[in-house]
Design a protein around this motif. Structure first.
Motif, PDB file in Angstrom:
ATOM      1  N   ALA A 160       1.478  -1.039   0.046  1.00  0.00           N
ATOM      2  CA  ALA A 160      -0.583   0.304   0.057  1.00  0.00           C
ATOM      3  C   ALA A 160       0.747   1.549   0.103  1.00  0.00           C
ATOM      4  CB  ALA A 160      -0.895   0.419   0.933  1.00  0.00           C
ATOM      5  N   GLN A 161       2.078   1.612   0.797  1.00  0.00           N
ATOM      6  CA  GLN A 161       2.582   2.282   0.352  1.00  0.00           C
ATOM      7  C   GLN A 161       3.649   2.379  -0.048  1.00  0.00           C
ATOM      8  OE1 GLN A 161       4.794   1.335   5.294  1.00  0.00           O
ATOM      9  NE2 GLN A 161       5.607   3.307   4.434  1.00  0.00           N
ATOM     10  N   MET A 162       3.714   1.768  -1.295  1.00  0.00           N
ATOM     11  CA  MET A 162       4.130   2.002  -2.653  1.00  0.00           C
ATOM     12  C   MET A 162       4.340   1.949  -3.664  1.00  0.00           C
ATOM     13  SD  MET A 162       6.788  -1.354  -4.282  1.00  0.00           S
ATOM     14  CE  MET A 162       5.916  -2.485  -2.984  1.00  0.00           C
ATOM     15  N   CYS A 163       2.607   2.025  -3.430  1.00  0.00           N
ATOM     16  CA  CYS A 163       1.310   1.629  -4.399  1.00  0.00           C
ATOM     17  C   CYS A 163       0.296   2.546  -4.486  1.00  0.00           C
ATOM     18  CB  CYS A 163       1.242   0.219  -5.169  1.00  0.00           C
ATOM     19  SG  CYS A 163       2.543  -0.857  -5.576  1.00  0.00           S
ATOM     20  N   VAL A 164      -0.246   3.271  -3.559  1.00  0.00           N
ATOM     21  CA  VAL A 164      -1.101   4.036  -3.455  1.00  0.00           C
ATOM     22  C   VAL A 164      -0.325   5.117  -3.571  1.00  0.00           C
ATOM     23  CG1 VAL A 164      -2.054   5.494  -1.779  1.00  0.00           C
ATOM     24  CG2 VAL A 164      -2.823   2.791  -1.554  1.00  0.00           C
ATOM     25  N   VAL A 165      -0.336   6.050  -4.238  1.00  0.00           N
ATOM     26  CA  VAL A 165       0.398   7.208  -4.307  1.00  0.00           C
ATOM     27  C   VAL A 165      -0.832   8.764  -4.419  1.00  0.00           C
ATOM     28  CG1 VAL A 165       1.212   6.099  -6.516  1.00  0.00           C
ATOM     29  CG2 VAL A 165      -0.006   7.077  -7.767  1.00  0.00           C
ATOM     30  N   TRP A 166      -1.594   8.876  -4.222  1.00  0.00           N
ATOM     31  CA  TRP A 166      -2.151   9.671  -3.320  1.00  0.00           C
ATOM     32  C   TRP A 166      -3.189   9.127  -2.978  1.00  0.00           C
ATOM     33  CZ3 TRP A 166      -7.222  11.680  -3.320  1.00  0.00           C
ATOM     34  CH2 TRP A 166      -7.065  13.252  -3.199  1.00  0.00           C
ATOM     35  N   PRO A 167      -3.338   9.826  -1.494  1.00  0.00           N
ATOM     36  CA  PRO A 167      -2.908  10.808  -0.834  1.00  0.00           C
ATOM     37  C   PRO A 167      -1.717  10.145  -0.415  1.00  0.00           C
ATOM     38  CG  PRO A 167      -4.144  10.523   0.521  1.00  0.00           C
ATOM     39  CD  PRO A 167      -5.063   9.359  -0.858  1.00  0.00           C
ATOM     40  N   GLN A 168      -0.418  10.295   0.250  1.00  0.00           N
ATOM     41  CA  GLN A 168       0.720   9.812   0.881  1.00  0.00           C
ATOM     42  C   GLN A 168       0.324   8.877   1.643  1.00  0.00           C
ATOM     43  OE1 GLN A 168       3.791   9.836  -0.871  1.00  0.00           O
ATOM     44  NE2 GLN A 168       4.363   8.167   0.022  1.00  0.00           N
ATOM     45  N   LEU A 169       0.061   7.856   1.795  1.00  0.00           N
ATOM     46  CA  LEU A 169       0.213   6.849   2.749  1.00  0.00           C
ATOM     47  C   LEU A 169       0.928   7.601   4.295  1.00  0.00           C
ATOM     48  CD1 LEU A 169      -1.186   3.846   1.624  1.00  0.00           C
ATOM     49  CD2 LEU A 169      -2.696   5.888   2.212  1.00  0.00           C
ATOM     50  N   ASP A 170       0.293   6.959   5.221  1.00  0.00           N
ATOM     51  CA  ASP A 170       1.212   7.432   6.902  1.00  0.00           C
ATOM     52  C   ASP A 170       1.160   6.479   7.562  1.00  0.00           C
ATOM     53  OD1 ASP A 170       2.523   8.010   9.022  1.00  0.00           O
ATOM     54  OD2 ASP A 170       1.452   9.838   9.225  1.00  0.00           O
ATOM     55  N   PRO A 171       2.700   5.810   7.665  1.00  0.00           N
ATOM     56  CA  PRO A 171       1.880   4.402   8.086  1.00  0.00           C
ATOM     57  C   PRO A 171       1.471   4.771   9.679  1.00  0.00           C
ATOM     58  CG  PRO A 171       4.222   4.538   7.471  1.00  0.00           C
ATOM     59  CD  PRO A 171       3.602   5.595   7.242  1.00  0.00           C
ATOM     60  N   THR A 172       2.170   5.508  10.155  1.00  0.00           N
ATOM     61  CA  THR A 172       1.445   5.884  11.853  1.00  0.00           C
ATOM     62  C   THR A 172      -0.271   5.986  12.181  1.00  0.00           C
ATOM     63  OG1 THR A 172       1.866   8.020  11.707  1.00  0.00           O
ATOM     64  CG2 THR A 172       4.045   7.355  12.049  1.00  0.00           C
ATOM     65  N   LYS A 173      -0.105   6.283  11.187  1.00  0.00           N
ATOM     66  CA  LYS A 173      -2.026   6.545  10.976  1.00  0.00           C
ATOM     67  C   LYS A 173      -3.201   5.827  10.459  1.00  0.00           C
ATOM     68  CE  LYS A 173      -1.717  11.641  10.770  1.00  0.00           C
ATOM     69  NZ  LYS A 173      -1.636  12.616  10.183  1.00  0.00           N
ATOM     70  N   PHE A 174      -2.338   4.268  10.489  1.00  0.00           N
ATOM     71  CA  PHE A 174      -3.311   2.963   9.258  1.00  0.00           C
ATOM     72  C   PHE A 174      -3.983   2.360  10.110  1.00  0.00           C
ATOM     73  CE2 PHE A 174       0.532   1.663   5.868  1.00  0.00           C
ATOM     74  CZ  PHE A 174      -0.299   2.252   5.204  1.00  0.00           C
ATOM     75  N   SER A 175      -3.446   2.172  11.768  1.00  0.00           N
ATOM     76  CA  SER A 175      -4.042   1.690  12.976  1.00  0.00           C
ATOM     77  C   SER A 175      -5.818   2.619  13.192  1.00  0.00           C
ATOM     78  CB  SER A 175      -3.335   1.785  14.118  1.00  0.00           C
ATOM     79  OG  SER A 175      -3.071   2.940  14.366  1.00  0.00           O
ATOM     80  N   ALA A 176      -5.896   3.603  12.401  1.00  0.00           N
ATOM     81  CA  ALA A 176      -7.230   4.963  12.417  1.00  0.00           C
ATOM     82  C   ALA A 176      -8.422   4.619  11.629  1.00  0.00           C
ATOM     83  CB  ALA A 176      -6.584   6.604  12.751  1.00  0.00           C
ATOM     84  N   LEU A 177      -8.278   3.855  10.427  1.00  0.00           N
ATOM     85  CA  LEU A 177      -8.043   3.529   9.197  1.00  0.00           C
ATOM     86  C   LEU A 177      -8.925   2.357   9.941  1.00  0.00           C
ATOM     87  CD1 LEU A 177      -5.427   3.592   6.418  1.00  0.00           C
ATOM     88  CD2 LEU A 177      -7.077   5.225   6.707  1.00  0.00           C
ATOM     89  N   LYS A 178     -10.240   2.488   8.084  1.00  0.00           N
ATOM     90  CA  LYS A 178     -11.265   1.398   8.886  1.00  0.00           C
ATOM     91  C   LYS A 178     -10.224   0.058   8.544  1.00  0.00           C
ATOM     92  CE  LYS A 178     -15.157   4.218   7.067  1.00  0.00           C
ATOM     93  NZ  LYS A 178     -15.947   4.134   6.131  1.00  0.00           N
ATOM     94  N   ALA A 179     -11.085  -1.124   9.261  1.00  0.00           N
ATOM     95  CA  ALA A 179      -9.623  -2.189   8.571  1.00  0.00           C
ATOM     96  C   ALA A 179      -9.657  -2.341   7.728  1.00  0.00           C
ATOM     97  CB  ALA A 179     -10.603  -3.873   9.791  1.00  0.00           C
ATOM     98  N   GLY A 180     -10.519  -2.118   7.192  1.00  0.00           N
ATOM     99  CA  GLY A 180     -10.939  -3.573   5.540  1.00  0.00           C
ATOM    100  C   GLY A 180      -9.602  -2.315   4.424  1.00  0.00           C
ATOM    101  N   THR A 181      -9.679  -0.798   4.670  1.00  0.00           N
ATOM    102  CA  THR A 181      -8.310  -0.347   3.529  1.00  0.00           C
ATOM    103  C   THR A 181      -7.496  -0.737   3.699  1.00  0.00           C
ATOM    104  OG1 THR A 181     -10.622   1.772   5.061  1.00  0.00           O
ATOM    105  CG2 THR A 181      -8.305   2.411   3.431  1.00  0.00           C
ATOM    106  N   ILE A 182      -6.705  -1.127   4.045  1.00  0.00           N
ATOM    107  CA  ILE A 182      -5.135  -1.567   3.758  1.00  0.00           C
ATOM    108  C   ILE A 182      -5.475  -3.210   2.668  1.00  0.00           C
ATOM    109  CG2 ILE A 182      -2.935  -2.482   3.645  1.00  0.00           C
ATOM    110  CD1 ILE A 182      -3.362   0.871   4.338  1.00  0.00           C
ATOM    111  N   THR A 183      -6.269  -3.798   2.787  1.00  0.00           N
ATOM    112  CA  THR A 183      -6.272  -5.081   2.161  1.00  0.00           C
ATOM    113  C   THR A 183      -6.792  -4.836   1.188  1.00  0.00           C
ATOM    114  OG1 THR A 183      -6.806  -6.018   4.316  1.00  0.00           O
ATOM    115  CG2 THR A 183      -7.512  -7.274   2.972  1.00  0.00           C
TER     116      THR A 183
END
Length: 108
Positions: free
Chosen positions: A64-87
């Motif tokens: 996700a960090q490599m291939c999502v090009v907008w917006p810049q993903l902040d790994p420190t905020k992944f835990s706040a995303l909805k559970a299925g977002t990254i998957t």
């Protein structure tokens, strides 16, 4: 907050196309949109080489960090995303990278 990115401007889209070639839009809601690109074979091999293919969530976050090009993903905020977002984003990246293509083989 990453979920408050709203929609990318056409200028941003044009810049990303110029930089990455094919880019795709994932629209989870009008307020939560992501632009992603296909993963290259070398990048896939690098993730596998990290020895983390056993650890699915780690590998997913790297992709996700490599291939999502907008917006810049902040790994420190992944835990706040909805559970299925990254998957879900990773499944979309994999699909546009030709993983899981279900087309029938064509006998020549």
């Amino acid at each position: 907050n990453m979920a408050e990115n709203f929609a990318p401007s056409q200028d941003v889209i044009n810049e990303l196309k110029a930089k990455f070639g094919d880019v795709y839009l994932a629209k989870f809601s009008p307020e939560e949109q992501y632009i992603y690109r296909p993963m290259r074979r070398l990048e896939y091999k690098q993730i596998i080489a990290l020895g983390q293919q056993e650890n699915k969530t780690f590998a997913e976050e790297k992709i996700a960090q490599m291939c999502v090009v907008w917006p810049q993903l902040d790994p420190t905020k992944f835990s706040a995303l909805k559970a299925g977002t990254i998957t879900t984003l990773v499944e979309l990246v994999m699909a546009c990278s030709n993983f899981g293509i279900t087309e029938e083989p064509v006998k020549l």
